[in-house]
Structure formats: C-alpha cells, structure tokens
Design a protein around this motif. Structure first.
Motif, PDB file in Angstrom:
ATOM      1  N   THR A 177       0.828  -1.203   0.000  1.00  0.00           N
ATOM      2  CA  THR A 177       0.000   0.000   0.000  1.00  0.00           C
ATOM      3  C   THR A 177       0.864   1.255   0.000  1.00  0.00           C
ATOM      4  O   THR A 177       0.613   2.194  -0.757  1.00  0.00           O
ATOM      5  CB  THR A 177      -0.947   0.005   1.212  1.00  0.00           C
ATOM      6  N   PHE A 178       1.886   1.274   0.832  1.00  0.00           N
ATOM      7  CA  PHE A 178       2.778   2.432   0.886  1.00  0.00           C
ATOM      8  C   PHE A 178       3.405   2.695  -0.484  1.00  0.00           C
ATOM      9  O   PHE A 178       3.386   3.820  -0.992  1.00  0.00           O
ATOM     10  CB  PHE A 178       3.861   2.216   1.945  1.00  0.00           C
ATOM     11  N   VAL A 179       3.939   1.645  -1.098  1.00  0.00           N
ATOM     12  CA  VAL A 179       4.591   1.786  -2.405  1.00  0.00           C
ATOM     13  C   VAL A 179       3.567   2.168  -3.474  1.00  0.00           C
ATOM     14  O   VAL A 179       3.822   3.043  -4.309  1.00  0.00           O
ATOM     15  CB  VAL A 179       5.338   0.489  -2.783  1.00  0.00           C
ATOM     16  N   PHE A 180       2.395   1.552  -3.455  1.00  0.00           N
ATOM     17  CA  PHE A 180       1.357   1.861  -4.447  1.00  0.00           C
ATOM     18  C   PHE A 180       0.961   3.324  -4.414  1.00  0.00           C
ATOM     19  O   PHE A 180       0.911   3.988  -5.451  1.00  0.00           O
ATOM     20  CB  PHE A 180       0.134   0.974  -4.210  1.00  0.00           C
ATOM     21  N   VAL A 181       0.668   3.842  -3.240  1.00  0.00           N
ATOM     22  CA  VAL A 181       0.244   5.243  -3.127  1.00  0.00           C
ATOM     23  C   VAL A 181       1.353   6.173  -3.616  1.00  0.00           C
ATOM     24  O   VAL A 181       1.096   7.115  -4.376  1.00  0.00           O
ATOM     25  CB  VAL A 181      -0.182   5.579  -1.679  1.00  0.00           C
ATOM     26  N   ALA A 182       2.578   5.918  -3.222  1.00  0.00           N
ATOM     27  CA  ALA A 182       3.697   6.777  -3.623  1.00  0.00           C
ATOM     28  C   ALA A 182       3.955   6.703  -5.128  1.00  0.00           C
ATOM     29  O   ALA A 182       4.092   7.740  -5.795  1.00  0.00           O
ATOM     30  CB  ALA A 182       4.958   6.393  -2.848  1.00  0.00           C
ATOM     31  N   VAL A 183       4.015   5.500  -5.674  1.00  0.00           N
ATOM     32  CA  VAL A 183       4.299   5.342  -7.102  1.00  0.00           C
ATOM     33  C   VAL A 183       3.173   5.924  -7.944  1.00  0.00           C
ATOM     34  O   VAL A 183       3.418   6.592  -8.962  1.00  0.00           O
ATOM     35  CB  VAL A 183       4.567   3.853  -7.455  1.00  0.00           C
ATOM     36  N   LEU A 184       1.943   5.710  -7.539  1.00  0.00           N
ATOM     37  CA  LEU A 184       0.814   6.274  -8.287  1.00  0.00           C
ATOM     38  C   LEU A 184       0.874   7.801  -8.295  1.00  0.00           C
ATOM     39  O   LEU A 184       0.687   8.431  -9.341  1.00  0.00           O
ATOM     40  CB  LEU A 184      -0.518   5.792  -7.695  1.00  0.00           C
ATOM     41  N   ALA A 185       1.158   8.395  -7.158  1.00  0.00           N
ATOM     42  CA  ALA A 185       1.255   9.853  -7.089  1.00  0.00           C
ATOM     43  C   ALA A 185       2.373  10.376  -7.994  1.00  0.00           C
ATOM     44  O   ALA A 185       2.181  11.350  -8.738  1.00  0.00           O
ATOM     45  CB  ALA A 185       1.487  10.299  -5.647  1.00  0.00           C
ATOM     46  N   PHE A 186       3.527   9.734  -7.948  1.00  0.00           N
ATOM     47  CA  PHE A 186       4.651  10.168  -8.789  1.00  0.00           C
ATOM     48  C   PHE A 186       4.340  10.000 -10.276  1.00  0.00           C
ATOM     49  O   PHE A 186       4.594  10.892 -11.077  1.00  0.00           O
ATOM     50  CB  PHE A 186       5.932   9.391  -8.450  1.00  0.00           C
ATOM     51  N   THR A 187       3.769   8.874 -10.656  1.00  0.00           N
ATOM     52  CA  THR A 187       3.508   8.636 -12.080  1.00  0.00           C
ATOM     53  C   THR A 187       2.388   9.516 -12.621  1.00  0.00           C
ATOM     54  O   THR A 187       2.347   9.793 -13.822  1.00  0.00           O
ATOM     55  CB  THR A 187       3.173   7.161 -12.369  1.00  0.00           C
ATOM     56  N   LEU A 188       1.503   9.967 -11.749  1.00  0.00           N
ATOM     57  CA  LEU A 188       0.440  10.872 -12.204  1.00  0.00           C
ATOM     58  C   LEU A 188       0.857  12.334 -12.165  1.00  0.00           C
ATOM     59  O   LEU A 188       0.078  13.206 -12.504  1.00  0.00           O
ATOM     60  CB  LEU A 188      -0.833  10.652 -11.394  1.00  0.00           C
ATOM     61  N   ALA A 227       1.073   8.445   5.980  1.00  0.00           N
ATOM     62  CA  ALA A 227      -0.125   8.798   6.754  1.00  0.00           C
ATOM     63  C   ALA A 227      -1.299   7.899   6.387  1.00  0.00           C
ATOM     64  O   ALA A 227      -2.025   7.414   7.267  1.00  0.00           O
ATOM     65  CB  ALA A 227      -0.484  10.264   6.521  1.00  0.00           C
ATOM     66  N   PHE A 228      -1.486   7.653   5.098  1.00  0.00           N
ATOM     67  CA  PHE A 228      -2.584   6.783   4.672  1.00  0.00           C
ATOM     68  C   PHE A 228      -2.384   5.363   5.189  1.00  0.00           C
ATOM     69  O   PHE A 228      -3.300   4.755   5.756  1.00  0.00           O
ATOM     70  CB  PHE A 228      -2.709   6.782   3.143  1.00  0.00           C
ATOM     71  N   THR A 229      -1.187   4.833   5.017  1.00  0.00           N
ATOM     72  CA  THR A 229      -0.893   3.473   5.467  1.00  0.00           C
ATOM     73  C   THR A 229      -1.040   3.371   6.985  1.00  0.00           C
ATOM     74  O   THR A 229      -1.602   2.406   7.506  1.00  0.00           O
ATOM     75  CB  THR A 229       0.523   3.060   5.022  1.00  0.00           C
ATOM     76  N   GLY A 230      -0.573   4.379   7.697  1.00  0.00           N
ATOM     77  CA  GLY A 230      -0.716   4.397   9.157  1.00  0.00           C
ATOM     78  C   GLY A 230      -2.166   4.485   9.594  1.00  0.00           C
ATOM     79  O   GLY A 230      -2.571   3.826  10.561  1.00  0.00           O
ATOM     80  N   ALA A 231      -2.967   5.267   8.890  1.00  0.00           N
ATOM     81  CA  ALA A 231      -4.388   5.391   9.229  1.00  0.00           C
ATOM     82  C   ALA A 231      -5.106   4.061   9.021  1.00  0.00           C
ATOM     83  O   ALA A 231      -5.941   3.657   9.847  1.00  0.00           O
ATOM     84  CB  ALA A 231      -5.035   6.488   8.396  1.00  0.00           C
TER      85      ALA A 231
END
Length: 143
Positions: free
Chosen positions: A93-104, A118-122
């Motif tokens: 999840t951490f990697v997915f959110v970060a990679v998606l944000a960067f690629t978009l 923060a998302f993964t921690g929540a």
C-alpha cells in the motif's frame, strides 16, 4: 438519449457496489458491517452522481479525458492487487500510493512520502489497532 459521463460512471460504481454487497453474503455480520457501510455510502453517492449527470447535457467530449492516466491507474492497481499477498498489505500500500502519485505527476517527494505513510498508518490504526483485523502480512512484515 445520450448519458453524461458522470451518469455512466455512476452506473459502473453501482455495479461495483452490487458486486461487493453480493460478495459479503457469507461474511459474519460484525465483520461485514464496515464494508457494508462503505458500500452503502458509495451507492448513495453514486445515485446522487447519476441524477446530477442526468440534468447535464452530454457534452461532445470523450468519456475519458486523460486515457494515459487511466491506463496508469488501472495498471498500477492491478499490480498492487497482485503484490498484496506476497509482499504484504502495508508495504504494498505504501509503495502503491507513492508510485501512483509520482507517475500521475505529483513532484513533491516529501509530500508524497508523508501522504503515503499517513494513509498506510491510518489504515493500520483502523483495521489492526481498532478492529483487531489481520491484513495480509507477506514476507516483509507481520502485523
């Protein structure tokens, strides 16, 4: 009658909600409560989206404005779903959110990493700490 793209998207969301609701049939009532609340909210908002789309004229524009971004999102989501079981929910999840944000196109690394954390921690706080639910641990971590 030509539907506005918001109405078409709302119909797709309603299909997903119906599929999710059907999939929860064999789940214990207490475990299914939170997913049903989320699905119910999604269904209500999809109905609102559908009706507002009906009031709009169907514009002469494509259904998807940025096909590249849609393809990236669908592709990365498919990879994420595949990676959750072997890698584990939280690192995937951490990697997915970060990679998606960067690629978009988001180019602020600290913001991307902080948001991902923060998302993964929540999610950890809600499901593991509050509801005592195990998520796929994978080979990296055991929650």
């Amino acid at each position: 009658m030509v539907l506005h793209r918001d109405s078409i998207a709302a119909l797709f969301i309603l299909l997903l909600v119906a599929g999710g609701w059907y999939d929860l049939q064999g789940v214990a009532t207490d475990a299914a409560m939170f997913p049903r609340l989320i699905l119910g909210a999604m269904g209500i908002l999809a109905v609102v989206m559908f009706t507002t789309g009906l009031r709009r004229a169907a514009p002469d524009m494509p259904f998807v404005e940025h096909a590249r971004n849609l393809a990236i999102t669908v592709g990365l989501t498919a990879l994420y779903i595949i990676a959750v079981e072997p890698v584990g929910y939280f690192p995937a999840t951490f990697v997915f959110v970060a990679v998606l944000a960067f690629t978009l196109g988001l180019r602020r690394p600290l913001l991307v990493l902080a948001s991902s954390a923060a998302f993964t921690g929540a999610v950890w706080l809600v499901f593991v700490a509050a509801f005592s639910r195990r998520l796929p641990p994978g080979f990296l971590f055991d929650n």
